[in-house]
Enzyme design. Structure first.
Site, PDB file in Angstrom:
ATOM      1  N   CYS A   6       0.835  -1.195   0.107  1.00 22.61           N
ATOM      2  CA  CYS A   6      -0.102   0.135  -0.020  1.00 22.61           C
ATOM      3  C   CYS A   6       0.925   1.329  -0.041  1.00 22.61           C
ATOM      4  O   CYS A   6       1.642   1.542   0.746  1.00 22.61           O
ATOM      5  CB  CYS A   6      -0.961  -0.033   0.973  1.00 22.61           C
ATOM      6  SG  CYS A   6      -1.866   1.637   1.491  1.00 22.61           S
ATOM      7  N   ASP A  32      -0.380  16.715  -1.613  1.00 20.67           N
ATOM      8  CA  ASP A  32      -0.616  16.097  -2.553  1.00 20.67           C
ATOM      9  C   ASP A  32       0.539  16.092  -3.597  1.00 20.67           C
ATOM     10  O   ASP A  32       0.984  17.345  -3.885  1.00 20.67           O
ATOM     11  CB  ASP A  32      -1.886  16.144  -3.192  1.00 20.67           C
ATOM     12  CG  ASP A  32      -2.459  14.948  -4.187  1.00 20.67           C
ATOM     13  OD1 ASP A  32      -3.305  14.279  -3.710  1.00 20.67           O
ATOM     14  OD2 ASP A  32      -1.852  14.912  -5.176  1.00 20.67           O
ATOM     15  N   ASN A  89     -12.871  10.336  -2.018  1.00 19.16           N
ATOM     16  CA  ASN A  89     -13.052   9.777  -3.446  1.00 19.16           C
ATOM     17  C   ASN A  89     -13.405   8.312  -2.829  1.00 19.16           C
ATOM     18  O   ASN A  89     -12.386   7.565  -2.314  1.00 19.16           O
ATOM     19  CB  ASN A  89     -12.140   9.755  -4.392  1.00 19.16           C
ATOM     20  CG  ASN A  89     -12.158  11.192  -4.983  1.00 19.16           C
ATOM     21  OD1 ASN A  89     -13.074  12.041  -4.873  1.00 19.16           O
ATOM     22  ND2 ASN A  89     -10.952  11.679  -5.302  1.00 19.16           N
ATOM     23  N   HIS A 100      -6.188   3.252   0.349  1.00 26.23           N
ATOM     24  CA  HIS A 100      -6.112   3.528   1.799  1.00 26.23           C
ATOM     25  C   HIS A 100      -6.760   4.716   1.941  1.00 26.23           C
ATOM     26  O   HIS A 100      -6.473   5.801   1.642  1.00 26.23           O
ATOM     27  CB  HIS A 100      -4.468   3.578   2.072  1.00 26.23           C
ATOM     28  CG  HIS A 100      -4.215   3.762   3.423  1.00 26.23           C
ATOM     29  ND1 HIS A 100      -3.368   3.405   4.082  1.00 26.23           N
ATOM     30  CD2 HIS A 100      -4.611   4.718   4.250  1.00 26.23           C
ATOM     31  CE1 HIS A 100      -3.176   3.550   5.558  1.00 26.23           C
ATOM     32  NE2 HIS A 100      -3.946   4.761   5.638  1.00 26.23           N
ATOM     33  N   HIS A 102      -8.294   8.158   2.887  1.00 24.68           N
ATOM     34  CA  HIS A 102      -8.033   9.443   2.788  1.00 24.68           C
ATOM     35  C   HIS A 102      -8.857  10.470   2.271  1.00 24.68           C
ATOM     36  O   HIS A 102      -9.739  10.155   1.658  1.00 24.68           O
ATOM     37  CB  HIS A 102      -6.564   9.605   1.933  1.00 24.68           C
ATOM     38  CG  HIS A 102      -6.848   9.124   0.365  1.00 24.68           C
ATOM     39  ND1 HIS A 102      -6.662   7.946   0.067  1.00 24.68           N
ATOM     40  CD2 HIS A 102      -6.863   9.833  -0.733  1.00 24.68           C
ATOM     41  CE1 HIS A 102      -7.023   7.934  -1.252  1.00 24.68           C
ATOM     42  NE2 HIS A 102      -6.969   9.411  -1.663  1.00 24.68           N
ATOM     43  N   HIS A 104      -9.070  14.416   0.788  1.00 24.65           N
ATOM     44  CA  HIS A 104      -8.481  15.625   0.227  1.00 24.65           C
ATOM     45  C   HIS A 104      -9.093  16.970   0.745  1.00 24.65           C
ATOM     46  O   HIS A 104     -10.401  17.211   0.751  1.00 24.65           O
ATOM     47  CB  HIS A 104      -8.821  15.726  -1.403  1.00 24.65           C
ATOM     48  CG  HIS A 104      -8.324  14.372  -2.248  1.00 24.65           C
ATOM     49  ND1 HIS A 104      -7.274  14.454  -2.967  1.00 24.65           N
ATOM     50  CD2 HIS A 104      -8.948  13.317  -2.184  1.00 24.65           C
ATOM     51  CE1 HIS A 104      -7.307  13.387  -3.405  1.00 24.65           C
ATOM     52  NE2 HIS A 104      -8.196  12.515  -2.983  1.00 24.65           N
TER      53      HIS A 104
HETATM   54  P1  5GP Z   1      -7.490   9.651  -4.770  1.00 24.09           P
HETATM   55  O1  5GP Z   1      -7.518   9.225  -6.279  1.00 24.09           O
HETATM   56  O2  5GP Z   1      -7.146   8.157  -4.381  1.00 24.09           O
HETATM   57  O3  5GP Z   1      -8.694  10.120  -4.319  1.00 24.09           O
HETATM   58  O4  5GP Z   1      -6.381  10.021  -4.289  1.00 24.09           O
HETATM   59  C1  5GP Z   1      -4.988   9.740  -4.390  1.00 24.09           C
HETATM   60  C2  5GP Z   1      -4.121  11.063  -4.323  1.00 24.09           C
HETATM   61  O5  5GP Z   1      -2.644  10.601  -3.896  1.00 24.09           O
HETATM   62  C3  5GP Z   1      -4.213  11.709  -5.629  1.00 24.09           C
HETATM   63  O6  5GP Z   1      -4.410  13.005  -5.737  1.00 24.09           O
HETATM   64  C4  5GP Z   1      -2.668  11.555  -5.991  1.00 24.09           C
HETATM   65  O7  5GP Z   1      -2.023  12.937  -6.594  1.00 24.09           O
HETATM   66  C5  5GP Z   1      -1.920  11.466  -4.831  1.00 24.09           C
HETATM   67  N1  5GP Z   1      -0.707  10.867  -4.817  1.00 24.09           N
HETATM   68  C6  5GP Z   1      -0.387   9.651  -5.454  1.00 24.09           C
HETATM   69  N2  5GP Z   1       0.921   9.182  -5.114  1.00 24.09           N
HETATM   70  C7  5GP Z   1       1.190   9.951  -4.248  1.00 24.09           C
HETATM   71  C8  5GP Z   1       2.522  10.241  -3.922  1.00 24.09           C
HETATM   72  O8  5GP Z   1       3.597   9.194  -3.948  1.00 24.09           O
HETATM   73  N3  5GP Z   1       2.879  10.896  -2.698  1.00 24.09           N
HETATM   74  C9  5GP Z   1       1.853  11.936  -2.593  1.00 24.09           C
HETATM   75  N4  5GP Z   1       2.190  13.090  -1.776  1.00 24.09           N
HETATM   76  N5  5GP Z   1       0.633  11.927  -3.150  1.00 24.09           N
HETATM   77  C10 5GP Z   1       0.454  11.037  -4.019  1.00 24.09           C
HETATM   78 ZN    ZN Z   2      -2.420   1.182   3.763  1.00 23.91          ZN
END
Ligand code: 5GP
Ligand code: ZN
Length: 116
Positions: A6, A32, A89, A100, A102, A104
């Site tokens: 993860c 992010d 999301n 995992h 989270h 935003h």
């Molecule tokens: P999701 O699409 O699952 O709601 O959000 C995942 C977020 O994690 C995205 O906005 C993406 O830009 C961010 N993200 C993906 N990989 C990394 C990383 O390695 N480091 C950081 N700081 N953010 C990441």
């Molecule tokens: Zn995790």
């Protein structure tokens, strides 16, 4: 519990580097890597829960803690007065890419509604 494949568990364990804004025993907030707004933070519980679909009554305290931290970080980031958005999301159609849990925290620009 750390899940070995993860991404966010690796960020929490510092195996992968991130720009940490806040950390305590149960939560991590990072910038992010691909910001969608001038302020774009991710608030991540340290326990591995795949998505909002998996939360249970025992997670109530941490979910409340996330809301309080979002309010505090919005204030500290200077976006609380003009407004911001706290987004989860969930699942494929919700646009989740990291499984995992989270949230935003997005701010610093006018955002549209409804989402596309
Ligand atoms: P999701 O699409 O699952 O709601 O959000 C995942 C977020 O994690 C995205 O906005 C993406 O830009 C961010 N993200 C993906 N990989 C990394 C990383 O390695 N480091 C950081 N700081 N953010 C990441
Ligand atoms: Zn995790």
């Amino acid at each position: 519990m750390i899940v070995s494949d993860c991404l966010f568990c690796k960020i929490i364990s510092k195996e992968i580097k991130s720009d940490i804004i806040y950390e305590d025993d149960s939560l991590l907030a990072i910038k992010d890597i691909n910001p969608a707004a001038p302020v774009h933070l991710l608030i991540i519980p340290k326990i591995h829960v795949a998505s909002l679909n998996e939360v249970a009554i025992g997670d109530v305290e941490i979910l409340g803690h996330i809301q309080l931290l979002a309010s505090r970080l919005a204030e500290e980031s200077g976006v609380s007065e003009r407004g911001y958005r706290l987004v989860n999301n969930c699942g494929e159609w919700g646009g989740q890419s990291v499984f995992h849990l989270h949230y935003h925290l997005l701010g610093g620009k006018q955002m549209g509604w409804p989402p596309e």
